[in-house]
Design a protein around this motif. Structure first.
Motif, PDB file in Angstrom:
ATOM      1  N   LYS A 136      59.191 -13.069  62.675  1.00 53.20           N
ATOM      2  CA  LYS A 136      57.752 -12.847  62.796  1.00 53.20           C
ATOM      3  C   LYS A 136      57.460 -11.463  62.220  1.00 53.20           C
ATOM      4  N   PHE A 137      56.422 -11.370  61.412  1.00 51.02           N
ATOM      5  CA  PHE A 137      56.182 -10.156  60.621  1.00 51.02           C
ATOM      6  C   PHE A 137      54.872  -9.495  61.028  1.00 51.02           C
ATOM      7  N   LEU A 138      54.929  -8.186  61.187  1.00 50.39           N
ATOM      8  CA  LEU A 138      53.696  -7.433  61.471  1.00 50.39           C
ATOM      9  C   LEU A 138      53.586  -6.286  60.471  1.00 50.39           C
ATOM     10  N   PHE A 139      52.396  -6.181  59.861  1.00 48.51           N
ATOM     11  CA  PHE A 139      52.148  -5.125  58.876  1.00 48.51           C
ATOM     12  C   PHE A 139      51.169  -4.113  59.429  1.00 48.51           C
ATOM     13  N   LEU A 140      51.403  -2.841  59.119  1.00 52.76           N
ATOM     14  CA  LEU A 140      50.365  -1.829  59.285  1.00 52.76           C
ATOM     15  C   LEU A 140      49.855  -1.540  57.878  1.00 52.76           C
ATOM     16  N   GLY A 141      48.629  -1.968  57.598  1.00 48.99           N
ATOM     17  CA  GLY A 141      48.101  -1.843  56.241  1.00 48.99           C
ATOM     18  C   GLY A 141      47.918  -3.223  55.636  1.00 48.99           C
ATOM     19  N   ALA A 142      46.669  -3.553  55.318  1.00 51.76           N
ATOM     20  CA  ALA A 142      46.366  -4.893  54.808  1.00 51.76           C
ATOM     21  C   ALA A 142      45.666  -4.795  53.460  1.00 51.76           C
ATOM     22  N   GLY A 143      46.255  -3.978  52.578  1.00 52.48           N
ATOM     23  CA  GLY A 143      45.682  -3.831  51.240  1.00 52.48           C
ATOM     24  C   GLY A 143      46.530  -4.553  50.211  1.00 52.48           C
ATOM     25  N   GLU A 144      46.694  -3.909  49.064  1.00 52.28           N
ATOM     26  CA  GLU A 144      47.444  -4.539  47.967  1.00 52.28           C
ATOM     27  C   GLU A 144      48.879  -4.838  48.376  1.00 52.28           C
ATOM     28  N   ALA A 145      49.572  -3.796  48.831  1.00 44.02           N
ATOM     29  CA  ALA A 145      50.982  -3.981  49.175  1.00 44.02           C
ATOM     30  C   ALA A 145      51.106  -4.947  50.354  1.00 44.02           C
ATOM     31  N   GLY A 146      50.368  -4.694  51.431  1.00 41.27           N
ATOM     32  CA  GLY A 146      50.486  -5.503  52.652  1.00 41.27           C
ATOM     33  C   GLY A 146      50.203  -6.982  52.404  1.00 41.27           C
ATOM     34  N   THR A 147      49.038  -7.287  51.854  1.00 39.60           N
ATOM     35  CA  THR A 147      48.698  -8.715  51.683  1.00 39.60           C
ATOM     36  C   THR A 147      49.503  -9.345  50.544  1.00 39.60           C
ATOM     37  N   GLY A 148      49.891  -8.519  49.557  1.00 34.63           N
ATOM     38  CA  GLY A 148      50.734  -9.050  48.468  1.00 34.63           C
ATOM     39  C   GLY A 148      52.086  -9.498  49.008  1.00 34.63           C
ATOM     40  N   ILE A 149      52.679  -8.661  49.843  1.00 35.28           N
ATOM     41  CA  ILE A 149      53.993  -9.002  50.426  1.00 35.28           C
ATOM     42  C   ILE A 149      53.832 -10.218  51.345  1.00 35.28           C
ATOM     43  N   SER A 169      40.612 -13.853  63.838  1.00 32.75           N
ATOM     44  CA  SER A 169      39.566 -14.743  63.312  1.00 32.75           C
ATOM     45  C   SER A 169      38.152 -14.263  63.644  1.00 32.75           C
ATOM     46  N   SER A 170      37.981 -13.569  64.776  1.00 29.51           N
ATOM     47  CA  SER A 170      36.616 -13.120  65.117  1.00 29.51           C
ATOM     48  C   SER A 170      36.094 -12.077  64.120  1.00 29.51           C
ATOM     49  N   ARG A 171      37.000 -11.494  63.315  1.00 30.25           N
ATOM     50  CA  ARG A 171      36.571 -10.495  62.323  1.00 30.25           C
ATOM     51  C   ARG A 171      36.338 -11.116  60.937  1.00 30.25           C
ATOM     52  N   LYS A 172      36.596 -12.413  60.818  1.00 31.12           N
ATOM     53  CA  LYS A 172      36.700 -13.048  59.498  1.00 31.12           C
ATOM     54  C   LYS A 172      35.503 -12.772  58.590  1.00 31.12           C
ATOM     55  N   GLU A 173      34.311 -12.915  59.123  1.00 28.93           N
ATOM     56  CA  GLU A 173      33.103 -12.787  58.288  1.00 28.93           C
ATOM     57  C   GLU A 173      33.039 -11.444  57.555  1.00 28.93           C
ATOM     58  N   SER A 174      33.472 -10.395  58.256  1.00 29.55           N
ATOM     59  CA  SER A 174      33.309  -9.054  57.675  1.00 29.55           C
ATOM     60  C   SER A 174      34.513  -8.598  56.842  1.00 29.55           C
ATOM     61  N   LEU A 175      35.520  -9.469  56.722  1.00 27.73           N
ATOM     62  CA  LEU A 175      36.744  -9.034  56.033  1.00 27.73           C
ATOM     63  C   LEU A 175      36.637  -9.160  54.509  1.00 27.73           C
ATOM     64  N   GLN A 176      37.336  -8.249  53.790  1.00 30.28           N
ATOM     65  CA  GLN A 176      37.446  -8.401  52.329  1.00 30.28           C
ATOM     66  C   GLN A 176      38.203  -9.708  52.059  1.00 30.28           C
ATOM     67  N   HIS A 177      37.956 -10.292  50.876  1.00 25.24           N
ATOM     68  CA  HIS A 177      38.468 -11.642  50.605  1.00 25.24           C
ATOM     69  C   HIS A 177      39.989 -11.742  50.737  1.00 25.24           C
ATOM     70  N   PHE A 178      40.704 -10.659  50.359  1.00 24.78           N
ATOM     71  CA  PHE A 178      42.169 -10.758  50.395  1.00 24.78           C
ATOM     72  C   PHE A 178      42.730 -10.695  51.812  1.00 24.78           C
ATOM     73  N   LYS A 179      41.889 -10.346  52.776  1.00 21.07           N
ATOM     74  CA  LYS A 179      42.368 -10.300  54.172  1.00 21.07           C
ATOM     75  C   LYS A 179      42.096 -11.613  54.909  1.00 21.07           C
ATOM     76  N   LYS A 180      41.131 -12.373  54.414  1.00 19.69           N
ATOM     77  CA  LYS A 180      40.676 -13.559  55.160  1.00 19.69           C
ATOM     78  C   LYS A 180      41.798 -14.547  55.527  1.00 19.69           C
ATOM     79  N   PRO A 181      42.763 -14.813  54.600  1.00 19.81           N
ATOM     80  CA  PRO A 181      43.810 -15.796  54.966  1.00 19.81           C
ATOM     81  C   PRO A 181      44.655 -15.354  56.161  1.00 19.81           C
ATOM     82  N   TRP A 182      44.546 -14.093  56.556  1.00 23.64           N
ATOM     83  CA  TRP A 182      45.409 -13.555  57.613  1.00 23.64           C
ATOM     84  C   TRP A 182      44.675 -13.410  58.935  1.00 23.64           C
ATOM     85  N   ALA A 183      43.451 -13.921  58.981  1.00 18.60           N
ATOM     86  CA  ALA A 183      42.655 -13.828  60.221  1.00 18.60           C
ATOM     87  C   ALA A 183      43.009 -15.004  61.129  1.00 18.60           C
TER      88      ALA A 183
END
Ligand code: NDP
Ligand code: PYR
Ligand code: MG
Length: 598
Positions: free
Chosen positions: A340-353, A387-401
């Motif tokens: 099970k994986f947890l990231f601190l940081g959900a930008g290019e590197a985080g969501t790319g990995i 998921s409760s944050r989904k609406e306000s998330l940048q598009h690359f973060k949405k799959p992780w909500a």
């Protein structure tokens, strides 16, 4: 007599550009003697002068041409044949002895930035010696020409700037980018690393001074991946900077304006990408580097269908981290799907990995991507992505909500998610606190902790902290290098989880197969190739990456797997496919050993 046009062409192309033209120049010299072409000595300060000079009667130009200069290694014969007599002291030195002397000199500098500047001077003076030194001393010199020192160099680039090392394309060049590309002396470009300087490592917006990054990355393309230096083009797109400190810095080298955005930005990038394809063809690799995420994902999506593009921060980082995870299974046990994986940081590197792990899991377990993504959780500056944050998330973060109650801080997220793997990709140092590492160690026998953020100042924790706080149980790797740590009389060697393991070999694989597009399966192939290079002796030290000292061989193996994938997917244009791709990769690699001159 030769025409003025041919003469100027020879001047622009330089000594190595066209031997025939050089020979003509030499003949002309013999006929006419030395001739000042620009009259610089006679001109007053107000007068305009031609900004180039050539000295055709002697080897002076040769000594100042970094691509061909050998310094004291010129042989007696070469000194005669190329008019070098008197321009050099009598001693002869082998390349090996020159290396020894340079390493001795470099080690005298106590300030890392001085070492960086000495290396840049060497690159400008004697290119082959620069690469020989870098290849033969890669573990010692990587931190000098790359992270962490390159970060400081970018911050101070204006002050330490001596000679331009790449192509600067600013808003002033709008409408003329094709002409600007033609100003670059080399025609046969195979790889371009381009930045707009907005997210330089974890140091933020450094504007035009981000040029240090493409220059550094491309020197690794040559040293680690064997691409010819002349085939590499560093580019910085300058659309301004929002860094107030730089805007007020009298030595700042870039456009003194706030960043252009929206249509103005998109048009400049579009012109650049069109000009690149027109000038260098379909098969030139464009590596996007250190763009801010609000542009990086869009640029990759926009140009992937039409150009050979690769985003190192999103894709290269993903591939190197997946490789580390695959290798780490030998140390921590289980299959990738058991983790099970947890990231601190959900930008290019985080969501790319995250996306590449999910893809690999999906391939391994045949479960759909939507399912495998559920094993992966990310925390951004506002807390756990749910998921409760989904609406306000940048598009690359949405799959992780995913469905979960809101969680604010990292420590609470660790306690709630109970990850086996913790990955830092936040760009913020010291965020893996003692409590966080202890929490990971209380959940896992062997917690896997990757602090990816660069440079060292931004690392989520140090190697010493990871080993001490986990009581020697953590498997640890970081984006920037740390020295081995002694804890409880045991020595722990931290690995370096950096995309430098991947992009040089990845690029070589694309270029040697004549690939026309990048495909995710090539990233997976590169990960597997890198993971396969970790030997038992590395595992015995707790390492999940092989040592950099063997990087050329590693790159050849990565290149071979990437090329094989390109052929398999029908994306390779260099036919027929070589039988032994590893041997072929090795045979394509640039060697920095001095050449003998006629
Ligand atoms: N080792 C390697 O090979 C590589 C390392 N990196 C490093 O990774 C770092 C990040 O790069 P990149 O992903 O491109 O950057 P981005 O700007 O795309 O992403 C940064 C992410 O970190 C989050 N963040 C920022 N501050 C905090 C905080 N205090 N707590 C929690 N989350 C936070 C941001 O949150 P929000 O979205 O809410 O703003 C964002 O999601 C850099 O330091 C870079 O050097 C990058 C590529 C390769
Ligand atoms: C390593 C790298 O690409 C980065 O830190 O941005
Ligand atoms: Mg980067």
């Amino acid at each position: 007599m030769i025409s003025r046009q041919t003469f100027l062409r020879a001047v622009v192309l330089g000594w190595g550009g066209e031997r025939k033209v050089w020979a003509l120049l030499e003949r002309r010299t013999m006929m006419n003697g030395v001739e000042k072409t620009n009259g610089e000595d006679l001109a007053t300060e107000e007068q305009l002068i031609t900004p180039w000079t050539v000295s055709v009667a002697s080897g002076y130009t040769l000594l100042r041409d970094p691509r061909h200069n050998k310094g004291l290694a010129f042989t007696e014969y070469e000194r005669d044949a190329h008019y070098l007599r008197g321009l050099l002291p009598p001693a002869l030195m082998t390349q090996e002895l020159q290396e020894k002397k340079l390493m001795h000199n470099l080690r005298q500098y106590e300030v890392p930035l001085q070492r960086y500047m000495a290396m840049m001077d060497l690159q400008e003076r004697n290119e082959r010696l620069f690469y020989k030194l870098l290849i033969d001393n890669v573990e010692e010199l990587l931190p000098v020409v790359y992270t962490p020192t390159v970060g400081e160099a970018c911050q101070k680039y204006g002050s330490i700037f001596r000679r331009p090392q790449g192509l600067y394309i600013s808003l002033k060049e709008k409408g003329k980018i094709l002409e600007v590309l033609k100003n670059w002396p080399e025609r046969n470009i195979q790889v371009i690393v381009v930045t707009d300087g907005e997210r330089i490592l974890g140091l933020g917006d450094l504007g035009c001074q981000g040029m240090g990054i493409p220059v550094g990355k491309l020197s690794l393309y040559t040293a680690l991946g064997g691409l010819r230096p002349s085939a590499c083009l560093p580019v910085t797109i300058d659309v301004g900077t929002n860094n107030e400190k730089l805007l007020n810095d009298e030595f700042y080298i870039g456009l003194r304006q706030r960043r252009a955005t929206g249509q103005e930005y998109a048009e400049l990038l579009e012109e650049f990408m069109t000009a690149v394809k027109k000038n260098y063809g379909e098969k030139v690799l464009v590596q996007f580097e250190d763009f801010a995420n609000h542009n990086a994902f869009d640029l990759l999506e926009k140009y992937s269908p039409t150009h050979l593009v690769f985003n190192d921060d999103i894709q290269g980082t993903a591939s190197v981290v997946l490789a580390g995870l695959l290798a780490a299974l030998k140390l921590v046990g289980g299959a990738l799907a058991d983790h099970k994986f947890l990231f601190l940081g959900a930008g290019e590197a985080g969501t790319g990995i995250a996306e590449l792990i999910a893809l690999e899991l999906s391939k391994q377990t045949k479960a759909p991507l939507e399912e495998t993504r559920k094993k992966i959780w990310l925390v951004d500056s506002k807390g756990l992505i749910v998921s409760s944050r989904k609406e306000s998330l940048q598009h690359f973060k949405k799959p992780w909500a995913h469905d979960h109650e809101p969680v604010k801080g990292l420590l609470d997220a660790v306690k709630a998610i109970k990850p086996t793997v913790l990955i830092g990709s936040s760009g913020v140092g010291k965020t893996f606190t003692k409590e966080v590492v202890e929490a990971m160690a209380s959940i896992n026998e062997k917690p896997l902790i990757l602090a990816l953020s660069n440079p060292t100042s931004q690392s989520e924790c140090t190697a010493e902290e990871a080993y001490t706080w986990s009581k020697g149980r953590a498997i640890f790797a970081s984006g920037s290098p740390f020295d081995p740590v002694e804890y409880n009389s045991e020595v722990f060697v931290p690995g370096q989880a950096n995309n430098a393991y991947i992009f040089p070999g990845f690029g070589l694989g694309l270029i040697m197969s004549g690939a026309i597009r990048v495909h995710d399966d090539m990233l997976l192939a590169a990960s597997e190739a890198l993971a396969a290079q970790v030997k038992q002796e590395n595992f015995d030290k707790g390492l999940i990456y092989p040592p950099f000292s063997n990087i050329r061989n590693i790159s050849a193996n990565i290149a071979a797997k990437v090329a094989a994938k390109a052929y398999e997917l029908g994306l390779a244009s260099r036919l027929p496919r070589p039988k032994d791709l590893v041997k072929h990769a090795e045979s394509c690699m640039y060697s920095p050993v001095y050449r003998s001159y006629r």
